[in-house]
Design a protein around this motif. Structure first.
Motif, short mmCIF file in Angstrom:
data_model
loop_
_atom_site.label_atom_id
_atom_site.label_comp_id
_atom_site.label_asym_id
_atom_site.label_seq_id
_atom_site.Cartn_x
_atom_site.Cartn_y
_atom_site.Cartn_z
N UNK A 52 46.51 15.16 39.76
CA UNK A 52 46.62 15.78 38.65
C UNK A 52 48.14 16.12 38.33
N UNK A 53 48.98 16.43 39.55
CA UNK A 53 50.28 16.92 39.45
C UNK A 53 51.05 15.67 38.98
N UNK A 54 50.75 14.57 39.71
CA UNK A 54 51.49 13.18 39.15
C UNK A 54 51.36 12.98 37.66
N UNK A 55 50.02 13.07 37.21
CA UNK A 55 49.67 12.92 35.60
C UNK A 55 50.44 13.94 34.77
N UNK A 56 50.54 15.20 35.17
CA UNK A 56 51.12 16.18 34.45
C UNK A 56 52.80 15.97 34.38
N UNK A 57 53.36 15.47 35.59
CA UNK A 57 54.77 15.01 35.74
C UNK A 57 54.79 14.28 34.62
N UNK A 58 54.08 13.01 34.70
CA UNK A 58 54.56 11.71 33.90
C UNK A 58 54.54 12.21 32.46
N UNK A 59 53.45 13.03 32.10
CA UNK A 59 53.24 13.50 30.60
C UNK A 59 54.54 14.33 30.11
N UNK A 60 55.08 15.10 31.06
CA UNK A 60 56.11 16.06 30.74
C UNK A 60 57.34 15.12 30.34
N UNK A 61 57.47 13.87 31.28
CA UNK A 61 58.52 13.09 31.05
C UNK A 61 58.77 12.48 30.11
N UNK A 62 57.35 11.83 29.58
CA UNK A 62 57.56 10.88 28.54
C UNK A 62 57.12 11.66 27.36
N UNK A 63 56.87 12.84 27.29
CA UNK A 63 56.76 13.45 26.03
C UNK A 63 58.29 13.96 25.74
N UNK A 64 59.43 14.26 26.81
CA UNK A 64 60.65 14.34 26.50
C UNK A 64 61.28 12.97 26.04
N UNK A 65 60.97 11.79 26.71
CA UNK A 65 61.34 10.47 26.33
C UNK A 65 61.29 10.06 25.10
N UNK A 66 60.08 10.35 24.39
CA UNK A 66 59.83 10.13 22.95
C UNK A 66 60.03 11.25 21.98
N UNK A 67 60.41 12.59 22.41
CA UNK A 67 61.09 13.48 21.32
C UNK A 67 59.74 14.30 20.97
N UNK A 68 58.70 14.48 21.80
CA UNK A 68 57.64 15.33 21.12
C UNK A 68 57.67 16.69 22.12
N UNK A 69 58.58 17.15 22.52
CA UNK A 69 58.80 18.26 22.93
C UNK A 69 58.16 19.51 22.14
#
Length: 250
Positions: A109-126
Motif C-alpha cells: 500500500x505504501x508503494x501505491x500511495x507513493x506512485x499516486x502522489x508522484x503521478x498526481x503531481x506529474x499531471x497537475x492534479x494536486x
C-alpha cells in the motif's frame, strides 16, 4: 533503438448475426522503443480494435503480436490504456481511480500511495486527490485517466482518441504536457501509440503516422514526420504533411 512491439500479418474477424465480418486484415508494422506513433483512418477502419489487440484485450484471429521478440497471449501488463471516454469509476475519488490499476500489480500500500502522489503531481492534479469524477471538468478527468495509466509505469502507452471530447484549449495544453512526459527520459514510458481522427494532431505529436484504409482496415500508407518540435501548424512543411496524409486516406 530496439523493436518494442511487432505485428505480423495480423487480422481480426468478428462473428455477427449477419455472418463473419473482417475488421482488420494483414496488418504488419513495428514500433521502436522511444517512438511516438499515431494511427489514423476513417470510422470503422478498426483503429480501436487494433489498439485493444496491442494491449491484449482482444486476440488476433490470425497472425501474431510480438513484444520484445516474444509472442504474447492475454493482457500485456507492459502496456497501459488511456480511453476516449475517460473510463473513471464515479464512486471512487481521483486518488482511488489512479490507484486502481496498481492494486492488481502490487500489494504494497505504501508503494501505491507513493506512485499516486508522484503521478498526481506529474499531471497537475494536486489538491484534487479526494474529488470525485462528477466534480471534475473533462480535461481534469482525462488527466486522471492519464495518471492512472502512467502509475503502472508501462513500457508502452496506448491512447484511444484521448483529446477528442475536450475543448480546444484544454486539448492543446494536454497535448503539450503529453509531449513533455514522452520526451522526459527519466519516465519509464517513452513509447506511445495513439489513435486519432485529427490529422493535424497526428502530425503535431508523432514521429510516424500509420494510415488505415476503410474496412477491412489495412495499412494504406506510412509517413515519417521529419519536422523539429515544437511544430507549427502554419509552417508550409506542416501543411504539406497534412495534404500527404489526406491523399493517403483518399
Amino acid at each position: 533503438m530496439k523493436h518494442l512491439i511487432e505485428l505480423k500479418n495480423v487480422s481480426r474477424r468478428f462473428l455477427l448475426p449477419q455472418g463473419e465480418v473482417t475488421v482488420l486484415e494483414d496488418i504488419s508494422f513495428q514500433a521502436m522503443e522511444g517512438e511516438f506513433i499515431t494511427i489514423v483512418g476513417p470510422s470503422g477502419a478498426g483503429k480501436s480494435t487494433l489498439l485493444r489487440m496491442l494491449n491484449g484485450l482482444l486476440q488476433p484471429s490470425s497472425g501474431s503480436i510480438l513484444y520484445e521478440g516474444q509472442e504474447r497471449r492475454g493482457i500485456n501488463y507492459e502496456t497501459a490504456m488511456v480511453f476516449q471516454n475517460f473510463g473513471l469509476l464515479p464512486w471512487l475519488t481521483v486518488a482511488q481511480n489512479i490507484e486502481l490499476g496498481l492494486e492488481a500489480r502490487t500489494k504494497d500500500p505504501e508503494l501505491r500511495r507513493d506512485r499516486v502522489r508522484h503521478y498526481v503531481m506529474k499531471v497537475g492534479l494536486e489538491g484534487y486527490e479526494e474529488a470525485y469524477p462528477r466534480e471534475l471538468s473533462g480535461g481534469m478527468k482525462q488527466r486522471v485517466g492519464l495518471a492512472r495509466a502512467l502509475a503502472v509505469e508501462p513500457s508502452l502507452l496506448l491512447m484511444d482518441e484521448p483529446f477528442s471530447s475536450l475543448d480546444v484549449l484544454t486539448s492543446i495544453n494536454l497535448r503539450n504536457e503529453l509531449l513533455d512526459i514522452w520526451s522526459d527520459r527519466d519516465n519509464v514510458v517513452n513509447t506511445m501509440i495513439m489513435v486519432t481522427h485529427n490529422i493535424e494532431e497526428a502530425i503535431e505529436l508523432s514521429d510516424r503516422i500509420l494510415i488505415l484504409s476503410n474496412r477491412p482496415g489495412r495499412i494504406a500508407g506510412e509517413l515519417k514526420i521529419d519536422l523539429p518540435r515544437p511544430r507549427r501548424k502554419r509552417d508550409p512543411h506542416f501543411v504539406e504533411y497534412v495534404d500527404r496524409v489526406f491523399s493517403l486516406l483518399a
